[in-house]
Design a protein around this motif. Structure first.
Motif, short mmCIF file in Angstrom:
data_model
loop_
_atom_site.label_atom_id
_atom_site.label_comp_id
_atom_site.label_asym_id
_atom_site.label_seq_id
_atom_site.Cartn_x
_atom_site.Cartn_y
_atom_site.Cartn_z
N PRO A 105 0.80 -1.23 0.00
CA PRO A 105 0.00 0.00 0.00
C PRO A 105 0.84 1.28 0.00
CG PRO A 105 -0.93 -1.59 1.53
CD PRO A 105 0.40 -2.15 1.07
N ARG A 106 1.99 1.26 0.65
CA ARG A 106 2.83 2.46 0.68
C ARG A 106 3.44 2.73 -0.69
NH1 ARG A 106 2.20 0.80 5.65
NH2 ARG A 106 2.31 2.33 7.36
N ILE A 107 3.86 1.67 -1.37
CA ILE A 107 4.40 1.86 -2.72
C ILE A 107 3.30 2.31 -3.68
CG2 ILE A 107 5.48 0.66 -4.67
CD1 ILE A 107 6.70 -1.27 -2.57
N ASN A 108 2.14 1.70 -3.58
CA ASN A 108 1.04 2.03 -4.48
C ASN A 108 0.46 3.41 -4.24
OD1 ASN A 108 1.17 -0.41 -5.82
ND2 ASN A 108 -0.32 -1.41 -4.49
N ALA A 109 0.56 3.88 -2.99
CA ALA A 109 -0.03 5.17 -2.65
C ALA A 109 0.55 6.29 -3.50
CB ALA A 109 0.17 5.48 -1.16
N ALA A 110 1.84 6.20 -3.82
CA ALA A 110 2.48 7.24 -4.63
C ALA A 110 1.83 7.32 -6.01
CB ALA A 110 3.97 6.96 -4.76
N GLY A 111 1.56 6.17 -6.61
CA GLY A 111 0.92 6.17 -7.92
C GLY A 111 -0.53 6.62 -7.86
N ARG A 112 -1.18 6.42 -6.71
CA ARG A 112 -2.58 6.80 -6.59
C ARG A 112 -2.75 8.31 -6.40
NH1 ARG A 112 -5.28 1.98 -5.70
NH2 ARG A 112 -4.09 0.32 -4.69
N LEU A 113 -1.86 8.92 -5.62
CA LEU A 113 -2.06 10.32 -5.24
C LEU A 113 -0.97 11.26 -5.73
CD1 LEU A 113 -3.23 9.97 -1.52
CD2 LEU A 113 -4.59 9.93 -3.60
N ALA A 114 0.23 10.75 -6.02
CA ALA A 114 1.33 11.65 -6.36
C ALA A 114 2.06 11.15 -7.60
CB ALA A 114 2.28 11.77 -5.15
N ASP A 115 3.32 10.78 -7.44
CA ASP A 115 4.17 10.38 -8.55
C ASP A 115 4.66 8.96 -8.32
OD1 ASP A 115 6.02 10.05 -10.54
OD2 ASP A 115 7.31 11.72 -9.96
N ILE A 120 9.15 3.57 -7.24
CA ILE A 120 10.15 2.87 -8.05
C ILE A 120 11.55 3.22 -7.58
CG2 ILE A 120 11.10 2.62 -10.37
CD1 ILE A 120 8.26 3.20 -11.44
N GLU A 121 11.80 4.51 -7.35
CA GLU A 121 13.12 4.93 -6.89
C GLU A 121 13.44 4.32 -5.53
OE1 GLU A 121 15.75 8.92 -5.81
OE2 GLU A 121 13.70 9.15 -6.58
N CYS A 122 12.45 4.25 -4.67
CA CYS A 122 12.68 3.68 -3.34
C CYS A 122 13.14 2.23 -3.44
CB CYS A 122 11.40 3.77 -2.51
SG CYS A 122 11.58 3.19 -0.81
N LEU A 123 12.56 1.47 -4.35
CA LEU A 123 12.92 0.07 -4.50
C LEU A 123 14.26 -0.12 -5.19
CD1 LEU A 123 9.48 -1.48 -5.54
CD2 LEU A 123 10.57 -1.55 -3.30
N LEU A 124 14.67 0.83 -6.01
CA LEU A 124 15.88 0.67 -6.82
C LEU A 124 17.13 1.27 -6.19
CD1 LEU A 124 14.56 1.33 -10.45
CD2 LEU A 124 14.97 -0.86 -9.30
N THR A 125 16.98 2.26 -5.31
CA THR A 125 18.16 2.94 -4.80
C THR A 125 19.02 2.03 -3.92
OG1 THR A 125 18.96 4.88 -3.60
CG2 THR A 125 16.94 3.85 -2.77
N LEU A 138 6.68 8.12 1.25
CA LEU A 138 5.63 7.18 0.86
C LEU A 138 4.68 6.90 2.02
CD1 LEU A 138 7.76 4.67 -1.23
CD2 LEU A 138 6.05 6.26 -2.12
N ASP A 139 5.22 6.82 3.23
CA ASP A 139 4.39 6.59 4.40
C ASP A 139 3.43 7.76 4.61
OD1 ASP A 139 3.80 4.98 6.86
OD2 ASP A 139 4.47 6.81 7.85
#
Length: 391
Positions: A105-115, A120-125, A138-139
């Motif tokens: 839900p925290r990862i998806n929230a960015a796509g739902r409300l923001a960018d 994606i950057e959080c998972l890749l960095t 994200l939280d």
């Protein structure tokens, strides 16, 4: 010919990489000793498989189990570790619940409300500091998402319940739309309505895309026995032009409809549901493993169960038996969860029924799963109530 027909996109990509590596190895680009290591990707494969709510068949469970094994051993990307910390979850005892209800839900929230690139950057960095910063962002977005969802869910539920009288059964399928709905949380709200009314449900919001003001974007959730994507396909064929585009799978799907065609869509989907669903399918049923013997009502037994892979299509053990209700009260910021103290075969047990607000009778047949509640260093078994049969 691949054995698994329920793979998420992340799983498909993992096997594509395996096949590509094998081909390059055969061509002499590298050998077994120098080839790229792909197993570190399994943490992301596991997260994506659970968060995409695909059926956890044998192959998907293997992928998820391998990802969980690495996370519990501390072998995970910096972003995944940061998300566990932001969500207040413990990576050494990670479960599929963490994937589906904390990290996802925290990862998806960015796509739902923001960018969506924030997730994606959080998972890749590889930078732990940057990962912590992104996870905190994200939280915060997820908290905002929950606030939006709360008000919208209440309004959508009232709209859904207005479609039928108290003495009537809900319609075979439910579609709701309001101009003030936020398109970022329509799927979550549809899931809540589906869970309460046990009907295939679509929730629509006005599209926020430039030049798309006459389009409605909807997200749907289904019940067992009703293939949502196939239903949309039939609606599209019967009513050309109503659905502008659609996609999905059996239990979840999305579509875009012309704003002037919402009523036609609502009636057409209900007609398909009327044709495909019978009274048995429209009745919510919970398969259980029967009564729980008191000797298994232990924290270490719950820990053993939690270490396994459970999820869509492979549910954790659920028990059912009559219990005595000692006390009950509403808890949570919105007072939308029922906290229960009960007697189970002569032993006092705490229970919680998330999202339920109606009081229970003194004796009731409950369906429940096992969990552990930790408070001030003490670990006690609690029941997670899934349903009740009230005579």
């Amino acid at each position: 010919t691949f054995e698994s027909k329920s793979m998420a996109g992340v799983g498909v990509m993992f096997y594509v990489l395996l096949a590509l590596r094998a081909e390059l190895r055969a061509r002499g680009v590298f050998d077994a000793a120098t080839q790229p290591k792909l197993d570190p990707l399994l943490t992301l494969v596991a997260l994506g498989t659970v968060a995409d709510v695909v059926r956890l068949d044998a192959n998907n469970r293997r992928l998820v189990a391998q990802g969980l094994k690495r996370i519990r051993a501390g072998q995970m990307p910096a972003g995944v570790a940061a998300l566990f910390h932001a969500a207040g979850r413990k990576a050494p005892v990670a479960t599929t619940f963490d994937f589906g209800f904390a990290l996802g839900p925290r990862i998806n929230a960015a796509g739902r409300l923001a960018d969506m690139t924030l997730g994606i950057e959080c998972l890749l960095t590889d930078d732990a500091g940057r990962a912590a910063e992104l996870a905190a962002t994200l939280d915060g977005i997820n908290r905002e998402r929950r606030e939006i969802e709360g008000g919208m869910r209440e309004q959508a539920m009232l709209m859904a319940e207005s479609l039928f009288d108290d003495s009537e059964e809900p319609p075979p399928a439910i579609s709701v739309f309001d101009p003030d709905f936020h398109e970022g949380v329509v799927g979550i709200v549809a899931s809540r309505i589906k869970d309460k009314l046990h009907r295939p449900t679509f929730v629509f919001a006005a599209s926020s895309a430039p030049g798309k003001s006459q389009e409605l974007k909807g997200s749907g959730r289904s019940i067992p026995g009703f293939h949502l994507r196939d239903a949309l396909d039939l609606v599209a064929k019967r009513h050309p032009g109503v659905i502008l585009k659609f996609g999905g799978h059996a239990m979840a799907a999305g579509c875009t409809v012309d704003a002037d065609s919402f009523d036609t869509f609502e009636q057409a989907l209900a007609q398909v549901a009327q044709e495909w669903l019978d009274a048995s399918t429209l009745t919510r049923r919970i398969e259980t493993d029967g009564p729980l013997s008191p000797e298994y009502c232990r924290a270490d037994m719950v820990d053993t169960l939690h270490r396994e892979v459970w999820g869509q299509g492979f549910l954790p053990p659920t028990f059912s038996e009559e219990v005595q209700i000692v006390s009950q009260r509403l808890v949570g910021q919105a007072k939308n969860h029922l906290s229960i103290k009960l007697m189970h075969q002569g032993n006092p047990i705490d229970a919680i029924w998330f999202g339920h607000t109606e009081q229970l009778p003194a004796r009731v047949l409950l369906a429940f799963r096992l969990d552990v509640n930790e408070w001030k260093g003490e670990r006690r078994v609690q029941f997670l109530v899934e349903g009740a049969e009230i005579q």
